[in-house]
Design an enzyme around this catalytic site. Sequence first.
Site, PDB file in Angstrom:
ATOM      1  N   GLY A  50       0.779  -1.234   0.000  1.00  0.00           N
ATOM      2  CA  GLY A  50       0.000   0.000   0.000  1.00  0.00           C
ATOM      3  C   GLY A  50       0.811   1.286   0.000  1.00  0.00           C
ATOM      4  O   GLY A  50       0.403   2.277  -0.601  1.00  0.00           O
ATOM      5  N   ASP A 108      -4.818   2.192  10.436  1.00  0.00           N
ATOM      6  CA  ASP A 108      -6.223   1.845  10.675  1.00  0.00           C
ATOM      7  C   ASP A 108      -6.343   1.303  12.111  1.00  0.00           C
ATOM      8  O   ASP A 108      -6.585   2.049  13.047  1.00  0.00           O
ATOM      9  CB  ASP A 108      -6.619   0.817   9.607  1.00  0.00           C
ATOM     10  CG  ASP A 108      -8.093   0.475   9.619  1.00  0.00           C
ATOM     11  OD1 ASP A 108      -8.873   1.237  10.196  1.00  0.00           O
ATOM     12  OD2 ASP A 108      -8.470  -0.563   9.053  1.00  0.00           O
ATOM     13  N   LYS A 136      -6.710   6.910  11.008  1.00  0.00           N
ATOM     14  CA  LYS A 136      -8.116   6.805  11.378  1.00  0.00           C
ATOM     15  C   LYS A 136      -8.200   6.579  12.889  1.00  0.00           C
ATOM     16  O   LYS A 136      -8.120   5.439  13.331  1.00  0.00           O
ATOM     17  CB  LYS A 136      -8.737   5.557  10.720  1.00  0.00           C
ATOM     18  CG  LYS A 136      -8.887   5.545   9.215  1.00  0.00           C
ATOM     19  CD  LYS A 136      -9.560   4.202   8.812  1.00  0.00           C
ATOM     20  CE  LYS A 136      -9.788   4.031   7.355  1.00  0.00           C
ATOM     21  NZ  LYS A 136     -10.312   2.706   6.984  1.00  0.00           N
ATOM     22  N   ASP A 165      -5.989  -0.114  -2.016  1.00  0.00           N
ATOM     23  CA  ASP A 165      -6.764  -0.950  -2.936  1.00  0.00           C
ATOM     24  C   ASP A 165      -8.074  -1.431  -2.349  1.00  0.00           C
ATOM     25  O   ASP A 165      -8.256  -1.484  -1.133  1.00  0.00           O
ATOM     26  CB  ASP A 165      -5.945  -2.189  -3.322  1.00  0.00           C
ATOM     27  CG  ASP A 165      -5.846  -3.182  -2.155  1.00  0.00           C
ATOM     28  OD1 ASP A 165      -5.401  -2.777  -1.067  1.00  0.00           O
ATOM     29  OD2 ASP A 165      -6.266  -4.344  -2.319  1.00  0.00           O
TER      30      ASP A 165
HETATM   31  P1  IMP Z   1      -3.680  -1.580  10.257  1.00  0.00           P
HETATM   32  O1  IMP Z   1      -5.077  -2.059  10.596  1.00  0.00           O
HETATM   33  O2  IMP Z   1      -3.406  -0.206  10.849  1.00  0.00           O
HETATM   34  O3  IMP Z   1      -2.656  -2.597  10.640  1.00  0.00           O
HETATM   35  O4  IMP Z   1      -3.626  -1.389   8.678  1.00  0.00           O
HETATM   36  C1  IMP Z   1      -3.377  -2.482   7.861  1.00  0.00           C
HETATM   37  C2  IMP Z   1      -3.506  -2.164   6.408  1.00  0.00           C
HETATM   38  O5  IMP Z   1      -4.886  -2.251   6.050  1.00  0.00           O
HETATM   39  C3  IMP Z   1      -3.097  -0.793   5.898  1.00  0.00           C
HETATM   40  O6  IMP Z   1      -1.718  -0.638   5.734  1.00  0.00           O
HETATM   41  C4  IMP Z   1      -3.796  -0.788   4.555  1.00  0.00           C
HETATM   42  O7  IMP Z   1      -3.017  -1.451   3.595  1.00  0.00           O
HETATM   43  C5  IMP Z   1      -5.081  -1.539   4.865  1.00  0.00           C
HETATM   44  N1  IMP Z   1      -6.192  -0.599   5.019  1.00  0.00           N
HETATM   45  C6  IMP Z   1      -6.663  -0.023   6.144  1.00  0.00           C
HETATM   46  N2  IMP Z   1      -7.683   0.822   5.883  1.00  0.00           N
HETATM   47  C7  IMP Z   1      -7.858   0.774   4.533  1.00  0.00           C
HETATM   48  C8  IMP Z   1      -8.769   1.443   3.616  1.00  0.00           C
HETATM   49  O8  IMP Z   1      -9.630   2.284   3.979  1.00  0.00           O
HETATM   50  N3  IMP Z   1      -8.636   1.108   2.288  1.00  0.00           N
HETATM   51  C9  IMP Z   1      -7.709   0.214   1.839  1.00  0.00           C
HETATM   52  N4  IMP Z   1      -6.843  -0.406   2.652  1.00  0.00           N
HETATM   53  C10 IMP Z   1      -6.918  -0.134   3.979  1.00  0.00           C
HETATM   54 MG    MG Z   2      -0.309  -0.353   4.253  1.00  0.00          MG
END
Ligand code: IMP
Ligand code: MG
Length: 185
Positions: A50, A108, A136, A165
């Site tokens: 990403g 996220d 977020k 994506d």
């Molecule tokens: P985490 O939950 O903070 O570990 O995020 C994990 C990964 O989920 C991020 O690096 C993104 O690749 C993906 N992700 C989180 N939110 C979104 C979104 O709104 N759209 C697309 N991918 C997301």
């Molecule tokens: Mg990512």
Amino acid sequence: MTTVKLHDKEFVPYISAAEIDIVVSEIATKLNTKYQNCEQPPVFATVLTGAFVFGSDILRKITLDAQICFTSVSSYKGTVRSDKLECTLDIKCDVKGRDVIILDEIVDSGSTVAFLKQKYLDAGAKSVAIATLIYKPKTRIVEVDIDYFGFEMKEDKFIVGYGLDYNERGRLLKDIYSLKCSEER
Ligand code: IMP
Ligand code: MG
């Protein structure tokens, strides 16, 4: 910017490429100032897939003598989702005694960046900072300091574009789009 359709879902304009460029420059300026007097070149770790666009854009605005590397983290073991994260691609440099900056396009739950931060601290990094384009706060599960961010997303929207994506589609969109309200999760 017009509406885009990816697989079965419609997405509407959310953040323009011009707005993104401004905040990426702002973060790069802060990093250039913060790390200008490091004893050893800092290490930038871009989280694939990403962050391949965010990482490239920000690194081209970095004027420091720095080392760049790439990592990838997955929460899947085979096809089964697990809470445990695993590093599917590790950085190819020794972080011992170095200042590390993790570049991720979105925070996220916070699990990915928290996992990587701990991994680099365990490996002896002098410091580990996190820089992300979007964070977020609403969906945060893991407590971790976000040192640099471009946009704070007050609502929980699913977004695509600029590396992000929807089932491997939309990563090359120059602007960021959000899932149309009528299709909200
Ligand atoms: P985490 O939950 O903070 O570990 O995020 C994990 C990964 O989920 C991020 O690096 C993104 O690749 C993906 N992700 C989180 N939110 C979104 C979104 O709104 N759209 C697309 N991918 C997301
Ligand atoms: Mg990512």
